[in-house]
Design an enzyme around this catalytic site. Sequence first.
Site, PDB file in Angstrom:
ATOM      1  N   ALA A   9       0.824  -1.210   0.000  1.00  0.00           N
ATOM      2  CA  ALA A   9       0.000   0.000   0.000  1.00  0.00           C
ATOM      3  C   ALA A   9       0.855   1.255   0.000  1.00  0.00           C
ATOM      4  CB  ALA A   9      -0.910  -0.009   1.230  1.00  0.00           C
ATOM      5  N   ARG A  15      -3.216   8.928 -10.371  1.00  0.00           N
ATOM      6  CA  ARG A  15      -4.448   9.146 -11.154  1.00  0.00           C
ATOM      7  C   ARG A  15      -5.672   9.454 -10.294  1.00  0.00           C
ATOM      8  NH1 ARG A  15      -4.816   4.055 -14.747  1.00  0.00           N
ATOM      9  NH2 ARG A  15      -6.818   4.984 -15.336  1.00  0.00           N
ATOM     10  N   THR A  81       7.158  -3.978  -6.605  1.00  0.00           N
ATOM     11  CA  THR A  81       6.403  -4.867  -5.704  1.00  0.00           C
ATOM     12  C   THR A  81       7.336  -5.822  -4.948  1.00  0.00           C
ATOM     13  OG1 THR A  81       5.967  -6.251  -7.635  1.00  0.00           O
ATOM     14  CG2 THR A  81       4.213  -4.764  -6.949  1.00  0.00           C
ATOM     15  N   ASN A 169      -1.977 -11.795 -14.277  1.00  0.00           N
ATOM     16  CA  ASN A 169      -1.604 -11.782 -12.865  1.00  0.00           C
ATOM     17  C   ASN A 169      -2.454 -10.756 -12.105  1.00  0.00           C
ATOM     18  OD1 ASN A 169      -0.245 -11.890 -10.405  1.00  0.00           O
ATOM     19  ND2 ASN A 169       1.346 -10.442 -11.069  1.00  0.00           N
ATOM     20  N   ASN A 359     -42.995   9.498  25.875  1.00  0.00           N
ATOM     21  CA  ASN A 359     -43.443  10.135  24.644  1.00  0.00           C
ATOM     22  C   ASN A 359     -42.804  11.516  24.562  1.00  0.00           C
ATOM     23  OD1 ASN A 359     -45.423  10.063  22.288  1.00  0.00           O
ATOM     24  ND2 ASN A 359     -45.884  12.009  23.285  1.00  0.00           N
TER      25      ASN A 359
HETATM   26  C1  UD1 Z   1       1.389  -5.428 -10.752  1.00  0.00           C
HETATM   27  C2  UD1 Z   1       2.073  -6.723 -11.220  1.00  0.00           C
HETATM   28  C3  UD1 Z   1       1.369  -7.225 -12.481  1.00  0.00           C
HETATM   29  C4  UD1 Z   1      -0.106  -7.419 -12.226  1.00  0.00           C
HETATM   30  C5  UD1 Z   1      -0.719  -6.120 -11.697  1.00  0.00           C
HETATM   31  C6  UD1 Z   1      -2.137  -6.374 -11.255  1.00  0.00           C
HETATM   32  C7  UD1 Z   1       4.419  -6.652 -10.579  1.00  0.00           C
HETATM   33  C8  UD1 Z   1       5.799  -6.369 -11.044  1.00  0.00           C
HETATM   34  N1  UD1 Z   1       3.463  -6.466 -11.486  1.00  0.00           N
HETATM   35  O1  UD1 Z   1       1.638  -4.454 -11.745  1.00  0.00           O
HETATM   36  O2  UD1 Z   1       1.933  -8.462 -12.894  1.00  0.00           O
HETATM   37  O3  UD1 Z   1      -0.767  -7.820 -13.408  1.00  0.00           O
HETATM   38  O4  UD1 Z   1       0.004  -5.657 -10.541  1.00  0.00           O
HETATM   39  O5  UD1 Z   1      -2.717  -5.150 -10.866  1.00  0.00           O
HETATM   40  O6  UD1 Z   1       4.217  -7.038  -9.443  1.00  0.00           O
HETATM   41  N2  UD1 Z   1       3.383  -1.073  -4.496  1.00  0.00           N
HETATM   42  C9  UD1 Z   1       4.095  -0.757  -3.363  1.00  0.00           C
HETATM   43  N3  UD1 Z   1       5.415  -0.439  -3.499  1.00  0.00           N
HETATM   44  C10 UD1 Z   1       6.043  -0.442  -4.699  1.00  0.00           C
HETATM   45  C11 UD1 Z   1       5.291  -0.766  -5.845  1.00  0.00           C
HETATM   46  C12 UD1 Z   1       3.957  -1.083  -5.705  1.00  0.00           C
HETATM   47  O7  UD1 Z   1       3.580  -0.759  -2.260  1.00  0.00           O
HETATM   48  O8  UD1 Z   1       7.238  -0.157  -4.723  1.00  0.00           O
HETATM   49  C13 UD1 Z   1       1.965  -1.406  -4.345  1.00  0.00           C
HETATM   50  C14 UD1 Z   1       1.068  -0.388  -5.026  1.00  0.00           C
HETATM   51  O9  UD1 Z   1       0.716   0.643  -4.133  1.00  0.00           O
HETATM   52  C15 UD1 Z   1      -0.116  -1.233  -5.446  1.00  0.00           C
HETATM   53  C16 UD1 Z   1       0.493  -2.595  -5.693  1.00  0.00           C
HETATM   54  O10 UD1 Z   1       1.713  -2.625  -5.011  1.00  0.00           O
HETATM   55  O11 UD1 Z   1      -1.068  -1.373  -4.393  1.00  0.00           O
HETATM   56  C17 UD1 Z   1       0.713  -2.872  -7.171  1.00  0.00           C
HETATM   57  O12 UD1 Z   1       1.585  -1.928  -7.709  1.00  0.00           O
HETATM   58  P1  UD1 Z   1       1.394  -1.348  -9.161  1.00  0.00           P
HETATM   59  O13 UD1 Z   1       2.463  -0.368  -9.414  1.00  0.00           O
HETATM   60  O14 UD1 Z   1       0.004  -0.916  -9.362  1.00  0.00           O
HETATM   61  O15 UD1 Z   1       1.688  -2.648 -10.029  1.00  0.00           O
HETATM   62  P2  UD1 Z   1       1.346  -2.879 -11.545  1.00  0.00           P
HETATM   63  O16 UD1 Z   1       2.339  -2.162 -12.360  1.00  0.00           O
HETATM   64  O17 UD1 Z   1      -0.081  -2.619 -11.763  1.00  0.00           O
END
Ligand code: UD1
Length: 451
Positions: A9, A15, A81, A169, A359
């Site tokens: 999170a 956006r 992630t 994914n 009442n």
């Molecule tokens: C990620 C997945 C992708 C998947 C998609 C689904 C990876 C590399 N990619 O991509 O395969 O299809 O989600 O929605 O995992 N976050 C952190 N710290 C970070 C980066 C992200 O806490 O350094 C959190 C974000 O706040 C979010 C979640 O992880 O809640 C996913 O991150 P986001 O950047 O949206 O990943 P996607 O590029 O969408």
Amino acid sequence: MSIALVILAAGKGTRMNSDLPKVLHEIAGAPLLVHAMKSGATLDPEKTVVVAGHGFEEVKAAAQDWDETADVVLQQEQNGTGHAVMVAREALEGFQGDVLVLYGDTPFVQPDTLTRMIQARGENAIVVLGFHDDTAEKYGRLVMEGDSLLEITEFKDADDATRAIDFMNSGVMLIKGDALFDLLDSVTSENASGEYYLTDIVAVARAKGLSATAISCDVSETIGVNSRAHLAEAEAMFQTRARAALMEDGVTLIDPSSVFLAHDTVIGRDTVIEPNVFFGPDVTVETGARIRAFSHLEGAHVSLGGEIGPYARLRPGAELAENVKIGNFVEVKKAQIDEGAKVNHLSYIGDAHIGEAANIGAGTITCNYDGVMKHKTNVGKRAFIGSNTMLVAPVTIGDEAMTASGSVITKDVGEGALALGRATQIEKPGMARKLFEMLRAKKAKLSKDKS
Ligand code: UD1
Ligand code: CA
């Protein structure tokens, strides 16, 4: 096998165009983050770790407001992630079981789906939750061979053949805890985004002779919220599902689409909800009650046979016993109202205890606030509060006592007593006619002078 939740999170959510961190935007009165935590909590986890970054303090407060035992760790820079999960390493020190990774912005993963992931774990070191979708381009692709998951390829890094795969994914992943951090140690940031991808641990695991698999769920469970438009769509989805569940449980919604429910609304069987009713968080309505049109309830409890509204407002701490009636344009806050009591019209009852079968006449106000402090009003059993009584708290009205309408009650009233707290009426015979004559003459003179 015990479970630890790691909820990602830290992202900003550009956006959303908001000062509020994305995961704190609400659906059905609870932050997105809390929806994810609730869903994970159905597995009875031994530990919950929330990885926060943007708006760390606010995210921490919200997470711990819902689960005070949650660990909230700081990811200073959002390097992907995989990096986010690494940040949880210390908090998971000594933990032996499986780690389930959820996203704080993905609120609808269903408990049954999580249970299916656990069932699929077996010999697999990793279980990924996927979904089928042939339009969503940006997702990571799950490269399968039979039941085996070979690797996850991010869209940006994929060739055309891999991009053509329609198994996506969702981001939800279950990992054998004692392997997780070893796997992450082998992940590099050599990819199109220059980030540490959690998804890379699948290929790393296979290279180390471990196996991985993926299960699939309905696409509606995996929707992430990235914009206000998504938030509104997610709200609508939640409401549709929650209304249907209530009707299934025997609650009548005359016009389901106009009733708004909170994430934790509880309503008993054979209760009827009229159109245009809004439930904020923490409301319980027991069976056989009726909530009439245009009522707003929040932090309130309505017991068996209660009748609320139309146009009533129940605020936090409204605790209504059986067969209580709250009528139109009545506001109740932090008040216990005992069995069979009635507050039927145009009243404010706050910081009060209303005895059984009392009442409360139209326009009664508990004057609970002196500008600095709040004070309590007690009304006895079967008491009769005359219309337009001001009950200046702190004040106690005895059982079966009565107040004359229009009274300003500043002193306690004894049991069975009648209190009159208003100016004595005086009468001047013929005076009304005289007054009218005077005024009419004045008006006539004025219009004559003008012309
Ligand atoms: C990620 C997945 C992708 C998947 C998609 C689904 C990876 C590399 N990619 O991509 O395969 O299809 O989600 O929605 O995992 N976050 C952190 N710290 C970070 C980066 C992200 O806490 O350094 C959190 C974000 O706040 C979010 C979640 O992880 O809640 C996913 O991150 P986001 O950047 O949206 O990943 P996607 O590029 O969408
Ligand atoms: Ca995303």
